[in-house]
Design a protein around this motif. Sequence first.
Motif, PDB file in Angstrom:
ATOM      1  N   GLN A  33      23.853 -14.820 -14.610  1.00 19.62           N
ATOM      2  CA  GLN A  33      24.993 -14.455 -13.903  1.00 19.62           C
ATOM      3  C   GLN A  33      25.339 -13.998 -12.686  1.00 19.62           C
ATOM      4  OE1 GLN A  33      27.971 -12.045 -17.276  1.00 19.62           O
ATOM      5  NE2 GLN A  33      25.684 -11.223 -17.413  1.00 19.62           N
ATOM      6  N   PHE A  35      28.597 -12.465  -9.990  1.00 20.85           N
ATOM      7  CA  PHE A  35      29.826 -11.859  -9.762  1.00 20.85           C
ATOM      8  C   PHE A  35      30.383 -11.491  -8.171  1.00 20.85           C
ATOM      9  CE2 PHE A  35      29.698  -9.895 -13.866  1.00 20.85           C
ATOM     10  CZ  PHE A  35      28.602  -9.990 -14.397  1.00 20.85           C
ATOM     11  N   GLN A  37      32.002  -9.052  -5.823  1.00 16.25           N
ATOM     12  CA  GLN A  37      32.714  -7.914  -6.053  1.00 16.25           C
ATOM     13  C   GLN A  37      33.515  -8.511  -4.973  1.00 16.25           C
ATOM     14  OE1 GLN A  37      30.124  -4.177  -5.280  1.00 16.25           O
ATOM     15  NE2 GLN A  37      31.415  -2.971  -6.159  1.00 16.25           N
ATOM     16  N   GLY A  41      36.572  -3.104  -4.325  1.00 14.51           N
ATOM     17  CA  GLY A  41      35.122  -2.727  -5.034  1.00 14.51           C
ATOM     18  C   GLY A  41      35.208  -3.634  -6.312  1.00 14.51           C
ATOM     19  N   LEU A  43      34.452  -5.159  -9.804  1.00  7.25           N
ATOM     20  CA  LEU A  43      33.070  -6.938  -9.796  1.00  7.25           C
ATOM     21  C   LEU A  43      34.061  -7.789 -10.846  1.00  7.25           C
ATOM     22  CD1 LEU A  43      30.677  -4.609 -10.887  1.00  7.25           C
ATOM     23  CD2 LEU A  43      30.660  -6.135  -9.225  1.00  7.25           C
ATOM     24  N   ASN A  45      33.057 -11.254 -12.750  1.00  4.66           N
ATOM     25  CA  ASN A  45      33.154 -12.009 -13.071  1.00  4.66           C
ATOM     26  C   ASN A  45      32.785 -14.152 -13.031  1.00  4.66           C
ATOM     27  OD1 ASN A  45      30.841 -14.227 -15.525  1.00  4.66           O
ATOM     28  ND2 ASN A  45      31.121 -12.572 -16.647  1.00  4.66           N
ATOM     29  N   PHE A  47      30.776 -16.828 -12.962  1.00  4.09           N
ATOM     30  CA  PHE A  47      29.285 -17.513 -13.940  1.00  4.09           C
ATOM     31  C   PHE A  47      28.486 -17.178 -14.462  1.00  4.09           C
ATOM     32  CE2 PHE A  47      31.191 -21.588 -11.881  1.00  4.09           C
ATOM     33  CZ  PHE A  47      30.756 -21.277 -10.809  1.00  4.09           C
ATOM     34  N   TYR A  48      28.352 -17.450 -15.690  1.00  4.22           N
ATOM     35  CA  TYR A  48      27.463 -17.461 -16.654  1.00  4.22           C
ATOM     36  C   TYR A  48      26.440 -19.028 -16.756  1.00  4.22           C
ATOM     37  CZ  TYR A  48      24.696 -17.592 -21.105  1.00  4.22           C
ATOM     38  OH  TYR A  48      23.622 -17.474 -21.639  1.00  4.22           O
ATOM     39  N   PHE A  86      26.679 -10.855  -6.231  1.00  2.78           N
ATOM     40  CA  PHE A  86      25.697 -10.475  -7.194  1.00  2.78           C
ATOM     41  C   PHE A  86      25.128 -11.222  -7.586  1.00  2.78           C
ATOM     42  CE2 PHE A  86      25.411  -6.385  -5.507  1.00  2.78           C
ATOM     43  CZ  PHE A  86      26.483  -5.665  -5.270  1.00  2.78           C
ATOM     44  N   TYR A  91      20.821 -10.265 -18.797  1.00  4.26           N
ATOM     45  CA  TYR A  91      21.239  -9.534 -19.514  1.00  4.26           C
ATOM     46  C   TYR A  91      22.064  -8.471 -18.698  1.00  4.26           C
ATOM     47  CZ  TYR A  91      20.160 -12.592 -23.402  1.00  4.26           C
ATOM     48  OH  TYR A  91      19.971 -14.220 -24.080  1.00  4.26           O
ATOM     49  N   GLY A  92      22.403  -8.517 -17.701  1.00  2.19           N
ATOM     50  CA  GLY A  92      22.633  -7.374 -16.178  1.00  2.19           C
ATOM     51  C   GLY A  92      21.966  -6.571 -16.321  1.00  2.19           C
ATOM     52  N   ARG A  93      20.819  -6.419 -17.167  1.00  2.00           N
ATOM     53  CA  ARG A  93      19.424  -5.704 -16.759  1.00  2.00           C
ATOM     54  C   ARG A  93      19.112  -5.353 -15.519  1.00  2.00           C
ATOM     55  NH1 ARG A  93      15.966  -4.244 -21.694  1.00  2.00           N
ATOM     56  NH2 ARG A  93      16.964  -4.416 -23.307  1.00  2.00           N
ATOM     57  N   ARG A  94      19.342  -6.664 -15.220  1.00  2.00           N
ATOM     58  CA  ARG A  94      18.759  -7.055 -12.750  1.00  2.00           C
ATOM     59  C   ARG A  94      19.779  -7.188 -12.625  1.00  2.00           C
ATOM     60  NH1 ARG A  94      15.921  -3.230 -14.824  1.00  2.00           N
ATOM     61  NH2 ARG A  94      13.383  -3.095 -14.794  1.00  2.00           N
ATOM     62  N   PHE A  95      19.868  -6.535 -11.125  1.00  2.00           N
ATOM     63  CA  PHE A  95      20.778  -7.278 -10.163  1.00  2.00           C
ATOM     64  C   PHE A  95      19.804  -7.582  -9.088  1.00  2.00           C
ATOM     65  CE2 PHE A  95      25.492  -7.684 -11.298  1.00  2.00           C
ATOM     66  CZ  PHE A  95      25.651  -6.912 -12.798  1.00  2.00           C
TER      67      PHE A  95
END
Lengths: 105, 110
Positions: A33, A35, A37, A41, A43, A45, A47-48, A86, A91-95
């Motif tokens: 994904q 994002f 910001q 501040g 955030l 979305n 694109f997926y 970002f 699935y959002g575990r690592r940015f």
Amino acid sequence: GIQVEQSPPDLILQEGANSTLRCNFSDSVNNLQWFHQNPWGQLINLFYIPSGTKQNGRLSATTVATERYSLLYISSSQTTDSGVYFCAVYYGRRFGAGTRLTVKP
Amino acid sequence: DTAVSQTPKYLVTQMGNDKSIKCEQNLGHDTMYWYKQDSKKFLKIMFSYNNKELIINETVPNRFSPKSPDKAHLNLHINSLELGDSAVYFCASSTRDEQYFGPGTRLTVT
């Protein structure tokens, strides 16, 4: 664990210019994904995009999963595009650490 | 209508206190998250719940305890606050693939 690197870390543009932001990841992913910001501040979305290309107005994104990178294109930049971009995988575990974009009028 | 909401927006408290942050989503998503964003803007996942069940717990001190009374709510309780807990805390919810973030709660510990 999977590493996510974004480049450049900072980018300053004049309004109307185009830009390309890059996200490299160290392992194969089936979820990616982008994002934005904004300066307040929030955030948002964008694109997926686990693979292929998508476009939304002046923004488009391409992910080449086999080569482990994704690109975010911003065309005809506006001051409202300023903020931090970002990418996130797994699935959002690592940015990634983000690219700070400043668009000057 | 706000999709993912958090309260409070700002929280200033002293070291050693206990505080809670509430999160609600009206998107009908099954999965909810808490993230911490430090002063360098780095976003790190803390917890994830799916249908009220904890599925991710990323090496977070046990002073942090999430609670999900139902799948639309995920609250974060923090005991014995420390200076290093100062950050912006984001709640998010997701479909299988895409996440949607709340506005954030800026926590300042003095």
